[in-house]
Scaffold this motif. Structure first.
Motif, PDB file in Angstrom:
ATOM      1  N   LEU A 111       1.202  -1.212   0.300  1.00  0.00           N
ATOM      2  CA  LEU A 111      -0.003   0.242  -0.083  1.00  0.00           C
ATOM      3  C   LEU A 111       0.397   1.084   0.349  1.00  0.00           C
ATOM      4  CD1 LEU A 111      -3.461  -0.636   2.719  1.00  0.00           C
ATOM      5  CD2 LEU A 111      -2.659  -0.760  -0.058  1.00  0.00           C
ATOM      6  N   GLY A 112       0.632   1.932  -0.896  1.00  0.00           N
ATOM      7  CA  GLY A 112       0.967   3.338  -0.753  1.00  0.00           C
ATOM      8  C   GLY A 112       0.483   4.425  -0.372  1.00  0.00           C
ATOM      9  N   GLU A 113       0.265   5.880  -0.822  1.00  0.00           N
ATOM     10  CA  GLU A 113      -0.561   6.779  -0.835  1.00  0.00           C
ATOM     11  C   GLU A 113      -1.800   6.698  -1.259  1.00  0.00           C
ATOM     12  OE1 GLU A 113      -0.117  12.158  -1.486  1.00  0.00           O
ATOM     13  OE2 GLU A 113       0.749  10.523  -3.498  1.00  0.00           O
ATOM     14  N   VAL A 114      -1.953   6.480  -3.007  1.00  0.00           N
ATOM     15  CA  VAL A 114      -3.465   6.349  -3.097  1.00  0.00           C
ATOM     16  C   VAL A 114      -4.270   5.347  -2.929  1.00  0.00           C
ATOM     17  CG1 VAL A 114      -3.875   6.049  -5.557  1.00  0.00           C
ATOM     18  CG2 VAL A 114      -2.484   7.829  -5.956  1.00  0.00           C
ATOM     19  N   GLY A 115      -3.211   4.146  -3.538  1.00  0.00           N
ATOM     20  CA  GLY A 115      -4.635   2.775  -2.670  1.00  0.00           C
ATOM     21  C   GLY A 115      -4.967   2.851  -1.224  1.00  0.00           C
ATOM     22  N   GLY A 116      -3.705   3.295  -0.455  1.00  0.00           N
ATOM     23  CA  GLY A 116      -4.318   3.842   1.203  1.00  0.00           C
ATOM     24  C   GLY A 116      -4.913   4.981   1.374  1.00  0.00           C
ATOM     25  N   LYS A 131      -7.577   5.500  -1.044  1.00  0.00           N
ATOM     26  CA  LYS A 131      -9.032   4.935  -1.298  1.00  0.00           C
ATOM     27  C   LYS A 131      -9.374   3.939  -0.310  1.00  0.00           C
ATOM     28  CE  LYS A 131      -9.217   3.203  -5.496  1.00  0.00           C
ATOM     29  NZ  LYS A 131      -8.010   2.421  -6.285  1.00  0.00           N
ATOM     30  N   ILE A 132      -8.417   2.900   0.654  1.00  0.00           N
ATOM     31  CA  ILE A 132      -8.797   1.841   1.936  1.00  0.00           C
ATOM     32  C   ILE A 132      -9.789   2.826   3.296  1.00  0.00           C
ATOM     33  CG2 ILE A 132      -8.986   0.512   3.281  1.00  0.00           C
ATOM     34  CD1 ILE A 132      -6.710  -0.431   1.129  1.00  0.00           C
ATOM     35  N   ALA A 133      -9.408   4.204   3.219  1.00  0.00           N
ATOM     36  CA  ALA A 133      -9.061   4.761   4.196  1.00  0.00           C
ATOM     37  C   ALA A 133     -10.716   5.547   4.191  1.00  0.00           C
ATOM     38  CB  ALA A 133      -8.509   6.076   4.960  1.00  0.00           C
ATOM     39  N   GLY A 134     -10.998   6.393   2.801  1.00  0.00           N
ATOM     40  CA  GLY A 134     -11.732   7.311   3.158  1.00  0.00           C
ATOM     41  C   GLY A 134     -12.532   6.405   2.570  1.00  0.00           C
ATOM     42  N   ALA A 135     -13.267   4.965   1.503  1.00  0.00           N
ATOM     43  CA  ALA A 135     -13.741   4.138   1.506  1.00  0.00           C
ATOM     44  C   ALA A 135     -14.960   3.966   2.959  1.00  0.00           C
ATOM     45  CB  ALA A 135     -14.038   2.719   1.196  1.00  0.00           C
ATOM     46  N   LEU A 136     -13.643   3.521   3.714  1.00  0.00           N
ATOM     47  CA  LEU A 136     -14.677   3.158   5.781  1.00  0.00           C
ATOM     48  C   LEU A 136     -15.072   4.570   6.153  1.00  0.00           C
ATOM     49  CD1 LEU A 136     -11.365   0.818   6.219  1.00  0.00           C
ATOM     50  CD2 LEU A 136     -13.698   0.197   5.697  1.00  0.00           C
TER      51      LEU A 136
END
Length: 285
Positions: free
Chosen positions: A87-92, A94-99
């Motif tokens: 996980l980097g900046e973008v993928g991370g 996306k996950i945090a934002g979705a939650l």
């Protein structure tokens, strides 16, 4: 009887053989999958190309919204074949934002639950500090969302779940694994590099799975259920937990229980699978 067994085998659909997007779609109710920030949005890591690494249009993370058992759900799937699921900046984000959006849904009266499909070695080394910050945000978002709805993590294989994301998995309300799964704070190669091959041989697959594999983690009480590598049983377990609701006590609140058992482990000798099971089950060595 033989015909019944053959029909059962023919009906099975391997979950581990599916890609991240296929996994997410398979677990949601038929026809309900809608991807957020899909590859056509072209939101990808700005850092990999600078280091000579070809980026991926979704940064190795698929986020979908849909229904599970007729109820609103967000599902996140990490693609283990891209950069080891790191996980980097973008993928991370996306996950945090979705939650975080799922938690906001709950505050606004929409009972949105979450499923995390974790195939990850943890933070992406090429984006180390940004990845660490993103994983911290994911962990905070899990803790926030689980106040409203169960947050379920699934580790299926073959990458496993390691590093900071193994802590995120431990924060989830329920944790589901298959026989092919692995779960640990440090991966085999990291342990071998730091402690030596005599301590942990990363090429010894039976030894690794005997300590960190799905069956062992379930027997040790570190995960909540252990299922076959089959889409339908996995989906049915998710539905059962969502119908059950939040656990009476989150795993991360049971630290005293785990610490008590770890105190009985003899760290002067190499760990063995049977001894680890006995320790977690509260038995004397």
């Amino acid at each position: 009887m033989a015909d019944t067994n053959i029909q059962r085998l023919l009906a099975q659909r391997s979950f581990t053989e599916l890609g991240a997007r296929q996994r997410a779609r398979a677990l949601l109710d038929a026809g309900s999958f809608r991807e957020l920030i899909d590859p056509f949005a072209r939101v990808m890591s700005p850092w990999l190309a600078r280091q000579g690494i070809v980026p991926q249009a979704d940064d190795g993370v698929v986020v979908g919204k849909g229904l599970i058992d007729g109820q609103p759900a967000v599902i996140v799937a990490i693609e283990g074949t891209f950069q080891g699921g790191s996980l980097g900046e973008v993928g991370g984000a996306k996950i945090a934002g979705a939650l975080e959006l799922a938690a906001e849904d709950n505050r606004n009266g929409t009972p949105t639950r979450a499923v995390l499909l974790l195939e990850t070695g943890g933070v992406r080394l090429q984006e180390a500090n940004l990845g660490l910050a993103a994983i911290a945000e994911i962990q905070a978002a899990i803790v926030e969302l689980r106040q409203y709805q169960p947050v379920i993590a699934l580790i299926a294989g073959p990458v496993g779940c390691f590093g900071g994301m193994s802590i995120a998995a431990g924060l989830c309300s329920y944790l589901l694994v298959t026989r092919e799964a692995r779960l640990g704070l440090n991966g085999p190669q990291v342990i071998e590099q730091e402690a030596g091959i005599d301590e942990y041989d990363s090429r010894d697959r039976p030894f690794i799975w005997s300590l960190t594999g799905g069956e062992q983690r379930h027997a040790s009480g570190l995960v909540d259920a252990y299922v076959a590598d089959d889409v339908e049983p996995i989906r049915q377990q998710l539905i059962a937990w969502f119908r059950q609701g939040k656990p009476a006590l989150q795993r991360s609140r049971r630290h005293a229980w785990f610490l008590e058992r770890l105190q009985g482990v003899d760290t002067s000798i190499q760990a063995a699978a049977a001894a680890v099971r006995r320790a977690y089950q509260g038995e004397q060595p």
